[in-house]
Design an enzyme around this catalytic site. Sequence first.
Site, short mmCIF file in Angstrom:
data_model
loop_
_atom_site.label_atom_id
_atom_site.label_comp_id
_atom_site.label_asym_id
_atom_site.label_seq_id
_atom_site.Cartn_x
_atom_site.Cartn_y
_atom_site.Cartn_z
N ALA A 148 0.80 -1.31 0.19
CA ALA A 148 -0.10 -0.03 -0.12
C ALA A 148 0.90 1.48 0.02
O ALA A 148 0.70 2.16 -0.67
CB ALA A 148 -0.95 -0.03 1.33
N TYR A 149 2.08 1.21 0.90
CA TYR A 149 2.78 2.34 0.84
C TYR A 149 3.40 2.65 -0.64
O TYR A 149 3.60 3.70 -1.14
CB TYR A 149 3.94 2.12 1.88
CG TYR A 149 5.22 2.86 1.65
CD1 TYR A 149 5.05 4.25 2.58
CD2 TYR A 149 6.30 2.82 0.95
CE1 TYR A 149 6.14 5.07 2.45
CE2 TYR A 149 7.15 3.76 0.83
CZ TYR A 149 7.28 5.00 1.75
OH TYR A 149 8.31 5.80 1.61
#
Length: 237
Positions: A148-149
Amino acid sequence: MSASPILITGGAQRLGRHCAERLRDEGHPVIVSYRREREELETLRSRGIVTLQADFASQAGIEDFLERLRAETTSLRAIVHNASDWAPDVDGPEAGDNFERLFRVHMLAPYLINLGARPLLEACSEPMSDIVHMTDYVAHKGSRKHAAYAATKAGLENLTLSFAAMYAPTIQVNAIAPAMIMLNEDDDEAYAEKARAKSAMDMIPGPGVIYQSLRYLLDNRYVTGVTLPVDGGRHLR
């Protein structure tokens, strides 16, 4: 006419703080945003750096920050989007909330601030102004534990292209993509050795290389829509 300040989001620690202090050393007025109160902020304030609390994890927090920013200054020389959340992926029902938070911090906050602060950048007394997005090496490589980062940092990198096209020729918009610039206080030598081995330069350079990169983008009047990698040649490994 007084100089327009440079805004650094997430400027209370690590890379953001280093850049804020170096800019102040060179006589630039500086504004930093911070997520929570910490001792380092008093040092920044004692040097005349303006500090504004900001919660970029919600749209309301982003909009509130913009209102207080406009109340603080009528112009900006540059915006450096450094605010970040190195949150690992999670399983289960919290996964969506985790992704949404990273999206707001890494993409929605820069998007709304770039739009809302455009008049401040255009009011700068200098001929041109800048926006710099701090992305990440993993935006191109991906990450097994921080998907997600990595995805939201990649989205920020794409926003660089869109805003560069929208804001040319008066506002330059670029990105810096670092990889392993500095260690954390609790990192041991075994971790440091492993980290150094990931780059062709075999080193952990420290925050000075990010300031040099930022200074290059601020000083050069013929660069926009690019991502400047600062990764020690990781792609060569």
